[in-house]
Design an enzyme around this catalytic site. Structure first.
Site, PDB file in Angstrom:
ATOM      1  N   LYS A  84      60.065 -49.177  21.840  1.00 24.36           N
ATOM      2  CA  LYS A  84      60.747 -47.990  21.339  1.00 24.36           C
ATOM      3  C   LYS A  84      60.961 -46.939  22.413  1.00 24.36           C
ATOM      4  CE  LYS A  84      61.246 -45.233  17.330  1.00 24.36           C
ATOM      5  NZ  LYS A  84      62.588 -45.805  17.135  1.00 24.36           N
ATOM      6  N   HIS A  96      92.774 -57.785  20.839  1.00 22.62           N
ATOM      7  CA  HIS A  96      92.771 -58.041  22.283  1.00 22.62           C
ATOM      8  C   HIS A  96      91.599 -58.926  22.693  1.00 22.62           C
ATOM      9  CE1 HIS A  96      96.036 -55.228  22.729  1.00 22.62           C
ATOM     10  NE2 HIS A  96      95.357 -54.351  22.002  1.00 22.62           N
ATOM     11  N   TRP A 126      54.001 -53.548  27.367  1.00 19.31           N
ATOM     12  CA  TRP A 126      55.363 -54.090  27.410  1.00 19.31           C
ATOM     13  C   TRP A 126      55.532 -54.547  28.848  1.00 19.31           C
ATOM     14  CZ3 TRP A 126      60.068 -53.402  29.898  1.00 19.31           C
ATOM     15  CH2 TRP A 126      61.183 -53.966  29.268  1.00 19.31           C
ATOM     16  N   GLU A 185      69.354 -56.267  17.245  1.00 19.15           N
ATOM     17  CA  GLU A 185      67.979 -55.878  17.549  1.00 19.15           C
ATOM     18  C   GLU A 185      66.954 -56.563  16.658  1.00 19.15           C
ATOM     19  OE1 GLU A 185      67.462 -51.317  18.964  1.00 19.15           O
ATOM     20  OE2 GLU A 185      68.369 -51.572  17.015  1.00 19.15           O
ATOM     21  N   CYS A 202      54.627 -49.462  27.006  1.00 20.79           N
ATOM     22  CA  CYS A 202      53.181 -49.500  27.132  1.00 20.79           C
ATOM     23  C   CYS A 202      52.609 -48.245  26.477  1.00 20.79           C
ATOM     24  CB  CYS A 202      52.681 -49.559  28.571  1.00 20.79           C
ATOM     25  SG  CYS A 202      53.189 -51.017  29.448  1.00 20.79           S
ATOM     26  N   GLU A 244      76.875 -49.157  16.349  1.00 17.31           N
ATOM     27  CA  GLU A 244      75.487 -48.996  15.905  1.00 17.31           C
ATOM     28  C   GLU A 244      75.114 -50.086  14.898  1.00 17.31           C
ATOM     29  OE1 GLU A 244      72.975 -47.592  16.925  1.00 17.31           O
ATOM     30  OE2 GLU A 244      71.637 -47.401  15.214  1.00 17.31           O
ATOM     31  N   ARG A 269      55.379 -49.086  21.338  1.00 14.87           N
ATOM     32  CA  ARG A 269      55.714 -48.942  22.751  1.00 14.87           C
ATOM     33  C   ARG A 269      55.647 -50.267  23.514  1.00 14.87           C
ATOM     34  NH1 ARG A 269      55.516 -43.584  24.232  1.00 14.87           N
ATOM     35  NH2 ARG A 269      55.301 -44.178  26.405  1.00 14.87           N
ATOM     36  N   LYS A 314      72.093 -52.744  15.470  1.00 11.63           N
ATOM     37  CA  LYS A 314      70.973 -52.920  14.519  1.00 11.63           C
ATOM     38  C   LYS A 314      70.796 -54.393  14.191  1.00 11.63           C
ATOM     39  CE  LYS A 314      69.184 -50.044  14.660  1.00 11.63           C
ATOM     40  NZ  LYS A 314      69.560 -48.897  15.439  1.00 11.63           N
ATOM     41  N   ASN A 347      50.696 -46.910  32.250  1.00 14.50           N
ATOM     42  CA  ASN A 347      52.048 -47.041  31.702  1.00 14.50           C
ATOM     43  C   ASN A 347      52.997 -46.551  32.785  1.00 14.50           C
ATOM     44  OD1 ASN A 347      53.890 -44.875  29.437  1.00 14.50           O
ATOM     45  ND2 ASN A 347      54.477 -46.838  30.236  1.00 14.50           N
ATOM     46  N   GLY A 348      53.920 -47.426  33.221  1.00 17.07           N
ATOM     47  CA  GLY A 348      54.856 -47.023  34.272  1.00 17.07           C
ATOM     48  C   GLY A 348      54.983 -48.125  35.296  1.00 17.07           C
TER      49      GLY A 348
HETATM   50  C1  G6P Z   1      65.118 -48.199  23.066  1.00 15.14           C
HETATM   51  C2  G6P Z   1      64.937 -48.199  21.568  1.00 15.14           C
HETATM   52  C3  G6P Z   1      66.220 -47.729  20.883  1.00 15.14           C
HETATM   53  C4  G6P Z   1      66.614 -46.366  21.429  1.00 15.14           C
HETATM   54  C5  G6P Z   1      66.734 -46.374  22.950  1.00 15.14           C
HETATM   55  C6  G6P Z   1      66.892 -44.980  23.507  1.00 15.14           C
HETATM   56  O1  G6P Z   1      66.018 -49.175  23.427  1.00 15.14           O
HETATM   57  O2  G6P Z   1      64.598 -49.491  21.105  1.00 15.14           O
HETATM   58  O3  G6P Z   1      66.000 -47.633  19.490  1.00 15.14           O
HETATM   59  O4  G6P Z   1      67.839 -46.004  20.868  1.00 15.14           O
HETATM   60  O5  G6P Z   1      65.557 -46.917  23.538  1.00 15.14           O
HETATM   61  O6  G6P Z   1      65.715 -44.266  23.244  1.00 15.14           O
HETATM   62  P1  G6P Z   1      65.624 -42.703  23.075  1.00 15.14           P
HETATM   63  O7  G6P Z   1      64.193 -42.447  22.745  1.00 15.14           O
HETATM   64  O8  G6P Z   1      66.035 -42.119  24.393  1.00 15.14           O
HETATM   65  O9  G6P Z   1      66.546 -42.298  21.982  1.00 15.14           O
END
Ligand code: G6P
Length: 614
Positions: free
Chosen positions: A609, A510, A74, A494, A2, A487, A27, A491, A100-101
């Site tokens: 994010k 395994h 969000w 996501e 948010c 990673e 956000r 990606k 937000n929260g």
């Molecule tokens: C969310 C974002 C990711 C990020 C993660 C941790 O899931 O979409 O891209 O890696 O949060 O966020 P931070 O700000 O703590 O790195």
């Protein structure tokens, strides 16, 4: 999670609020809304979906006024629909709130308020708060700021809120606990409030970051006043922003993610600039200098993080263990905080976070601090909550990352962890002088090598076209390329919504090997290094089952080229630094596949994010 933005001054608030929401859309983008004070009324417009939907909805409505609050959501409590979108009105529609929260005790409060005749129009936890504020104002006869303060004394949970009332159009009241809030002090006796500084930067560089349990009361005559929840007045600490406006724009790229991938030569360079010198043979992270001795004595480092940042920690584990010979444990922050973890004297806990606001990471740090650990942070966002609660830390200096899928933040985090491990290894004497200098020189060469890797973009686009319709993908790597595999898979998941898994290459047999058939793309990091031959054997195992191999190899490799369906070459580097290069083809690959599949690259579905809820 948010985004909130608010304005009080003499300008038209609506364009400022909409631009601010667009900046904060990373956000959350389930709904957007705005409340504006004009001619004795509060006009409220809100719409499910992105900010663009709100703009379309409000285009023929009265959007004038110089006081307003706006929100991009969000969803947590209540579906993402128009009804649950913020702002929310109090019962008599005289007060509007954005939040937000999460208000954790909203259930109990809601029942009480219902008994007192309040009718709820949404399923959100937020609406409880605005009714409570109205209720207190009525029963106690206090001004808005006091009613907000009293209401907050009754809630548990996390909040960043902004509240306005049509009965007091010269005032904006805001408060925070565990969710971020910045107040920008404008040049024309005006005020900008937002979840981060990005909506503020073009109007002023003077900001105040609110601390937990602080209330900001902004008034056109009295200016900005800050109070604690206990009603003690505090002196605002005004800071200067260093952010550049261009960093918040796409700069000719189609998406922020692509821009951020291409920024990596610069962002990695910015990250180590002034912190190392390979000719003179030194590396220094000013932020943690006073803790170096503690580091050299530490028996254990615990790294806590979430998402991509957690993968960076895994790379850090290899670096610290191998170079500095310190035992490292990498923990998901969300697991660590609820496990009654054992923290011993001298343990160092490092949180890695792009946003510096991730709720679980923040809570894990608070827990570690309460148990007596030294807590350090590696954050990208300057002034963020994590950077403020830690004993010390190092910023990554990657610049604002807007794309929801993290790219340049990851390589910057790995760069800082490399610098940290090298500086401690040097102090401890666990690295030879020649290896130390070679690694520094290699690190300095990384930005140019990243530029080389970026030149494989066209090849990667072609490879992406071949696999864009896959329903599953496997990513393999060994050593510090295992986190690169994780990673890479993250990606792809996501942003393209293809199911993907990252595995240590040898673990494939395994379980995941059962999935391999002639349709399964297997992305492998097979660069030069001690485990090269072993990875080659794993590639053979995939080939024997007719899997498709796409390998990231060291320039000039011939062995893997003969076996693989496609190879992507990266320049040779020290094995510890391979993640900084090998991760880039996977970023580009996910990007192109997502674009080809018509996905929203910068704002993938259901994600946000900055995850400020646990
Ligand atoms: C969310 C974002 C990711 C990020 C993660 C941790 O899931 O979409 O891209 O890696 O949060 O966020 P931070 O700000 O703590 O790195």
């Amino acid at each position: 999670m948010c985004g909130i933005v608010a304005y009080l001054g003499k300008k038209e608030a609506y364009p400022i609020l909409i631009k601010g929401l667009e900046r904060l859309e990373y956000r959350g983008y389930d709904s957007a809304g705005v409340a504006l004070f004009n001619n004795g009324n509060l006009n409220l417009y809100k719409k499910q979906g992105k900010v663009a939907n709100l703009v379309e909805f409000a285009k023929d409505k009265d959007t004038s006024g110089s006081l307003g609050i706006a929100h991009t959501r969000w969803a947590t409590h209540g579906e993402p629909n128009d009804r649950n979108a913020h702002p929310h009105f109090s019962g008599n529609e005289s007060i509007a709130i954005i939040h937000n929260g999460i208000i954790e005790n909203y259930d109990v409060l809601k029942e009480e308020l219902k008994k007192r005749g309040y009718v709820f129009k949404s399923d959100t936890d937020t609406e409880v708060l605005v009714h409570l504020i109205e209720d207190i104002q009525k029963s106690e006869g206090v001004k808005l700021s006091e009613a907000v303060r009293m209401a907050l004394m009754n809630v548990t949970g996390a909040y960043a809120i902004c509240v306005i009332s049509k009965d007091d159009p010269n005032t904006l009241v805001a408060a925070r606990k565990s969710s971020p809030l910045v107040v920008g002090i404008g040049r024309e006796n005006d005020f900008y409030l937002a979840s981060d500084a990005t909506p503020i930067i073009e109007y002023t560089n003077k900001v105040v970051y609110l601390d937990d349990e602080e209330i900001a009361v902004v008034n056109l005559e009295k200016g900005l006043k800050i109070y604690s929840l206990q009603d003690e007045e505090k002196t605002p600490y005004v800071q200067e922003l260093e952010m550049q406006l261009e960093a918040l724009e796409k700069g000719g790229y189609e998406h922020f993610m692509l821009k951020e991938i291409h920024e990596q030569p610069r962002s990695i360079n910015d990250c180590f600039r002034g912190r190392l010198n390979s000719v003179e043979g030194w590396v220094e992270l000013g932020g943690i200098k006073e803790f170096e001795k503690k580091f050299t004595k530490a028996k254990r480092i615990v790294m806590v993080a979430c998402g991509t940042s957690w993968h960076a920690c895994l790379v850090g584990e290899y670096l610290f263990e191998d170079l500095a010979r310190i035992n490292v444990e990498v923990e998901y922050a969300s697991e660590f905080r609820y496990r009654n973890p054992i923290i011993e004297e001298g343990d160092i806990v490092i949180a890695v976070s792009q946003s510096g606001e991730t709720a679980d990471t923040l809570a894990a740090l608070e827990l570690a601090k309460s148990k007596g650990a030294i807590i350090l942070g590696i954050c990208n966002v300057v002034g963020s909550s994590i950077s403020r609660i830690t004993h010390a830390g190092s910023y990554t200096h990657a610049g604002p990352e807007i794309g929801v899928a993290s790219t340049k933040a990851f390589t910057a985090q790995v760069t800082v962890l490399t610098l940290m491990a090298l500086s401690i290894a040097k102090k401890k004497g666990t690295i030879s002088e020649s290896k130390f200098r070679t690694m520094l020189a290699e690190l300095e060469a990384i930005p140019a090598k990243v530029s080389e890797v970026l030149k494989t973009n066209d090849l990667i686009e072609k490879i992406s076209a071949q696999y864009k319709d896959a329903s599953n993908a496997l990513y393999l790597g060994r050593g510090s390329s295992f986190p690169v595999a994780l990673e890479g898979a993250l990606k792809l998941k996501e942003i393209s919504y293809i199911h993907a898994e990252g595995y240590p290459a040898a673990e494939m047999k395994h379980g995941p090997i059962a999935l391999i058939d002639d349709e399964m793309p297997v992305f492998v990091v097979a660069t030069e290094g001690p485990s090269y031959e072993k990875v080659v054997s794993n590639i053979q195992e995939v080939k024997a089952r007719k899997g498709k191999i796409i390998a990231v190899v060291t320039e000039g490799d011939t062995q893997v080229r003969e076996m693989a369906d496609s190879v992507i070459e990266i320049p040779a580097t020290d094995e510890h630094l391979v993640p900084l290069l090998a991760t880039i083809p996977f970023q580009l690959l996910s990007y192109h596949i997502a674009v080809m599949r018509g996905c929203n690259v910068d704002q993938p579905r259901n994600l946000a994010k900055s995850v400020t809820v646990e």
